[in-house]
Design an enzyme around this catalytic site. Sequence first.
Site, PDB file in Angstrom:
ATOM      1  N   VAL A   1     -20.893   8.070  -4.711  1.00 27.14           N
ATOM      2  CA  VAL A   1     -21.353   7.601  -6.021  1.00 27.14           C
ATOM      3  C   VAL A   1     -22.598   6.730  -5.872  1.00 27.14           C
ATOM      4  O   VAL A   1     -23.256   6.414  -6.865  1.00 27.14           O
ATOM      5  CB  VAL A   1     -20.244   6.801  -6.750  1.00 27.14           C
TER       6      VAL A   1
ATOM      7  N   ARG B   1       0.841  -1.209   0.000  1.00 28.43           N
ATOM      8  CA  ARG B   1       0.000   0.000   0.000  1.00 28.43           C
ATOM      9  C   ARG B   1       0.875   1.258   0.000  1.00 28.43           C
ATOM     10  O   ARG B   1       0.592   2.229  -0.716  1.00 28.43           O
ATOM     11  CB  ARG B   1      -0.935  -0.012   1.217  1.00 28.43           C
TER      12      ARG B   1
ATOM     13  N   HIS C   1      -7.991   6.867  12.203  1.00 26.66           N
ATOM     14  CA  HIS C   1      -7.502   5.488  12.064  1.00 26.66           C
ATOM     15  C   HIS C   1      -5.989   5.445  11.859  1.00 26.66           C
ATOM     16  O   HIS C   1      -5.429   4.411  11.466  1.00 26.66           O
ATOM     17  CB  HIS C   1      -8.221   4.760  10.923  1.00 26.66           C
TER      18      HIS C   1
ATOM     19  N   ASN D   1      -9.076   7.723   6.425  1.00 22.92           N
ATOM     20  CA  ASN D   1      -8.013   7.287   5.511  1.00 22.92           C
ATOM     21  C   ASN D   1      -6.640   7.378   6.169  1.00 22.92           C
ATOM     22  O   ASN D   1      -6.347   8.331   6.886  1.00 22.92           O
ATOM     23  CB  ASN D   1      -8.046   8.131   4.234  1.00 22.92           C
TER      24      ASN D   1
HETATM   25  C1  BV8 Z   1     -13.439  -0.341  17.902  1.00 20.87           C
HETATM   26  C2  BV8 Z   1      -7.025   1.484   9.492  1.00 20.87           C
HETATM   27  C3  BV8 Z   1     -13.719  -0.613  20.270  1.00 20.87           C
HETATM   28  C4  BV8 Z   1      -6.236   0.271   9.128  1.00 20.87           C
HETATM   29  C5  BV8 Z   1      -9.392   0.892   9.665  1.00 20.87           C
HETATM   30  C6  BV8 Z   1     -20.254  -5.320  15.145  1.00 20.87           C
HETATM   31  C7  BV8 Z   1     -21.120  -4.271  14.965  1.00 20.87           C
HETATM   32  C8  BV8 Z   1     -20.635  -2.945  14.989  1.00 20.87           C
HETATM   33  C9  BV8 Z   1     -19.265  -2.666  15.175  1.00 20.87           C
HETATM   34  C10 BV8 Z   1     -18.441  -3.743  15.345  1.00 20.87           C
HETATM   35  C11 BV8 Z   1     -18.899  -5.036  15.333  1.00 20.87           C
HETATM   36  N1  BV8 Z   1     -17.852  -5.838  15.535  1.00 20.87           N
HETATM   37  C12 BV8 Z   1     -16.720  -5.084  15.674  1.00 20.87           C
HETATM   38  C13 BV8 Z   1     -17.096  -3.817  15.554  1.00 20.87           C
HETATM   39  C14 BV8 Z   1     -16.259  -2.692  15.622  1.00 20.87           C
HETATM   40  C15 BV8 Z   1     -15.507  -2.483  14.285  1.00 20.87           C
HETATM   41  C16 BV8 Z   1     -16.449  -2.291  13.107  1.00 20.87           C
HETATM   42  O1  BV8 Z   1     -17.059  -1.254  12.949  1.00 20.87           O
HETATM   43  N2  BV8 Z   1     -16.526  -3.348  12.251  1.00 20.87           N
HETATM   44  C17 BV8 Z   1     -17.437  -3.226  11.066  1.00 20.87           C
HETATM   45  C18 BV8 Z   1     -16.756  -3.848   9.873  1.00 20.87           C
HETATM   46  C19 BV8 Z   1     -18.748  -3.898  11.406  1.00 20.87           C
HETATM   47  N3  BV8 Z   1     -14.802  -1.268  14.550  1.00 20.87           N
HETATM   48  C20 BV8 Z   1     -13.603  -1.401  15.158  1.00 20.87           C
HETATM   49  O2  BV8 Z   1     -13.050  -2.461  15.390  1.00 20.87           O
HETATM   50  C21 BV8 Z   1     -12.983  -0.090  15.577  1.00 20.87           C
HETATM   51  N4  BV8 Z   1     -12.534  -0.193  16.943  1.00 20.87           N
HETATM   52  O3  BV8 Z   1     -14.635  -0.386  17.686  1.00 20.87           O
HETATM   53  O4  BV8 Z   1     -12.841  -0.422  19.152  1.00 20.87           O
HETATM   54  C22 BV8 Z   1     -14.069  -2.046  20.178  1.00 20.87           C
HETATM   55  C23 BV8 Z   1     -13.067  -2.934  20.418  1.00 20.87           C
HETATM   56  C24 BV8 Z   1     -13.430  -4.287  20.428  1.00 20.87           C
HETATM   57  C25 BV8 Z   1     -14.728  -4.741  20.020  1.00 20.87           C
HETATM   58  C26 BV8 Z   1     -15.709  -3.791  19.762  1.00 20.87           C
HETATM   59  C27 BV8 Z   1     -15.383  -2.430  19.834  1.00 20.87           C
HETATM   60  C28 BV8 Z   1     -11.719   0.207  14.724  1.00 20.87           C
HETATM   61  C29 BV8 Z   1     -12.143   0.484  13.318  1.00 20.87           C
HETATM   62  C30 BV8 Z   1     -10.926   0.990  12.525  1.00 20.87           C
HETATM   63  C31 BV8 Z   1     -10.267  -0.123  11.754  1.00 20.87           C
HETATM   64  N5  BV8 Z   1      -9.212   0.424  10.890  1.00 20.87           N
HETATM   65  N6  BV8 Z   1      -8.373   1.411   8.915  1.00 20.87           N
HETATM   66  C32 BV8 Z   1      -5.862   0.257   7.659  1.00 20.87           C
HETATM   67  O5  BV8 Z   1      -6.449   1.034   6.872  1.00 20.87           O
HETATM   68  O6  BV8 Z   1      -4.947  -0.512   7.344  1.00 20.87           O
HETATM   69  S1  BV8 Z   1     -11.008   0.859   9.019  1.00 20.87           S
HETATM   70  C33 BV8 Z   1     -10.816   1.065   7.302  1.00 20.87           C
HETATM   71  O7  BV8 Z   1     -11.987   0.515   6.741  1.00 20.87           O
HETATM   72  C34 BV8 Z   1     -10.802   2.494   6.816  1.00 20.87           C
HETATM   73  O8  BV8 Z   1     -10.046   3.323   7.644  1.00 20.87           O
HETATM   74  C35 BV8 Z   1     -12.290   2.849   6.822  1.00 20.87           C
HETATM   75  O9  BV8 Z   1     -12.693   3.239   8.107  1.00 20.87           O
HETATM   76  C36 BV8 Z   1     -12.943   1.522   6.531  1.00 20.87           C
HETATM   77  C37 BV8 Z   1     -13.375   1.471   5.105  1.00 20.87           C
HETATM   78  O10 BV8 Z   1     -14.535   2.261   5.022  1.00 20.87           O
HETATM   79  P1  BV8 Z   1     -14.585   3.489   3.950  1.00 20.87           P
HETATM   80  O11 BV8 Z   1     -13.432   4.386   4.168  1.00 20.87           O
HETATM   81  O12 BV8 Z   1     -15.947   4.030   4.025  1.00 20.87           O
HETATM   82  O13 BV8 Z   1     -14.295   2.778   2.546  1.00 20.87           O
HETATM   83  P2  BV8 Z   1     -15.206   1.692   1.789  1.00 20.87           P
HETATM   84  O14 BV8 Z   1     -14.311   1.064   0.806  1.00 20.87           O
HETATM   85  O15 BV8 Z   1     -15.933   0.848   2.763  1.00 20.87           O
HETATM   86  O16 BV8 Z   1     -16.322   2.580   1.026  1.00 20.87           O
HETATM   87  C38 BV8 Z   1     -15.912   3.489   0.042  1.00 20.87           C
HETATM   88  C39 BV8 Z   1     -17.150   4.360  -0.222  1.00 20.87           C
HETATM   89  O17 BV8 Z   1     -16.793   5.361  -1.171  1.00 20.87           O
HETATM   90  C40 BV8 Z   1     -18.329   3.585  -0.809  1.00 20.87           C
HETATM   91  O18 BV8 Z   1     -19.538   4.042  -0.198  1.00 20.87           O
HETATM   92  C41 BV8 Z   1     -18.305   3.966  -2.300  1.00 20.87           C
HETATM   93  O19 BV8 Z   1     -19.601   4.008  -2.856  1.00 20.87           O
HETATM   94  C42 BV8 Z   1     -17.730   5.370  -2.232  1.00 20.87           C
HETATM   95  N7  BV8 Z   1     -16.984   5.817  -3.418  1.00 20.87           N
HETATM   96  C43 BV8 Z   1     -16.201   5.058  -4.244  1.00 20.87           C
HETATM   97  N8  BV8 Z   1     -15.625   5.863  -5.210  1.00 20.87           N
HETATM   98  C44 BV8 Z   1     -16.061   7.140  -4.951  1.00 20.87           C
HETATM   99  C45 BV8 Z   1     -16.915   7.109  -3.805  1.00 20.87           C
HETATM  100  N9  BV8 Z   1     -17.509   8.207  -3.292  1.00 20.87           N
HETATM  101  C46 BV8 Z   1     -17.235   9.405  -3.929  1.00 20.87           C
HETATM  102  N10 BV8 Z   1     -16.399   9.516  -5.023  1.00 20.87           N
HETATM  103  C47 BV8 Z   1     -15.814   8.421  -5.556  1.00 20.87           C
HETATM  104  N11 BV8 Z   1     -15.015   8.555  -6.635  1.00 20.87           N
END
Ligand code: BV8
Length: 240
Positions: free
Chosen positions: A212, A69, A118, A101
């Site tokens: 999008v 990356r 993050h 990001n």
């Molecule tokens: C935490 C760093 C306390 C690393 C990242 C069950 C239910 C709810 C929550 C949880 C659960 N189980 C666990 C959790 C918590 C978990 C979570 O939310 N999981 C999700 C998957 C359900 N969260 C965590 O673990 C967080 N910590 O909660 O701690 C805790 C501890 C223990 C247990 C419970 C709680 C930590 C989360 C952070 C993780 N690290 N990144 C690395 O990058 O290497 S997250 C990483 O993924 C990114 O940083 C970002 O946050 C995420 C990706 O999401 P997006 O950025 O939105 O990107 P994505 O690809 O998904 O979407 C792109 C969008 O852009 C789309 O909508 C698309 O349509 C749009 N798009 C595309 N092209 C365009 C566009 N829009 C405009 N223009 C364009 N051209």
Amino acid sequence: MKQFNAATDLLQNAKHLIALTGAGISKESNVPTFRGKDGLWKQYNAMDLATPQAFHRNPQLVWEWYTWRQELIAKCEPNPAHLTLAKWEHNGLLKTLITQNVDGLHRRAGSTQILEVHGNLWTLKCTKCTYQSRLSQPTQGIPLCPECQSNLRPDVVWFGESLPSSIMDQVFKELQTADIIVVVGTSALVQPAASFPLIVKQNGGQILEVNVETTPLTTSADIHLTGKAGEVLPQLDKLL
Ligand code: BV8
Ligand code: ZN
């Protein structure tokens, strides 16, 4: 067009505008997102690699992924969406930019009021001691700590890890103060970041979403503009 005028009115009357961005804002810079085929590296799902368990199991593999990356992002440039948010900061419209990001492109676009909730993949920290450092080029292999010779890891937040409390204090202050939040390029699925816009709404603020496609946040958005961030944000800027 009606939506664009409404969005422009919202921005022009903003007293404390903040932004939340996700991987979609860097898509037009050729940085892969986390969704669909983009989210795959070799046969691994990004969400499986970005965990402390994966690093414990196989630090070599996880570092290969981060080095890949870093090398990819080093060849990328900020796009007009990043540049527009930097311009809005410099002309006083945008107060704070909260990003999920880790690519560092907002900083390279000239934004300074950034909260990288993050982390940033150009920064390292020791797995044992308090050593931290910033990279100027991609890593090779598993970097070791010059203080205690333990493995270094990317200073990013992995799934299951809490976000840095110092940054979260600043985030919550901004969410309480903001009257408008512009949400750009996030699927609003990863917590707690996905809840930030809803906290602004609960405090009487309004949500302007740019994506999008629709997301779980769209039903709560006051205005949703469908389109690429690198096209929509400059168009909005022209109307301001
Ligand atoms: C935490 C760093 C306390 C690393 C990242 C069950 C239910 C709810 C929550 C949880 C659960 N189980 C666990 C959790 C918590 C978990 C979570 O939310 N999981 C999700 C998957 C359900 N969260 C965590 O673990 C967080 N910590 O909660 O701690 C805790 C501890 C223990 C247990 C419970 C709680 C930590 C989360 C952070 C993780 N690290 N990144 C690395 O990058 O290497 S997250 C990483 O993924 C990114 O940083 C970002 O946050 C995420 C990706 O999401 P997006 O950025 O939105 O990107 P994505 O690809 O998904 O979407 C792109 C969008 O852009 C789309 O909508 C698309 O349509 C749009 N798009 C595309 N092209 C365009 C566009 N829009 C405009 N223009 C364009 N051209
Ligand atoms: Zn150390």
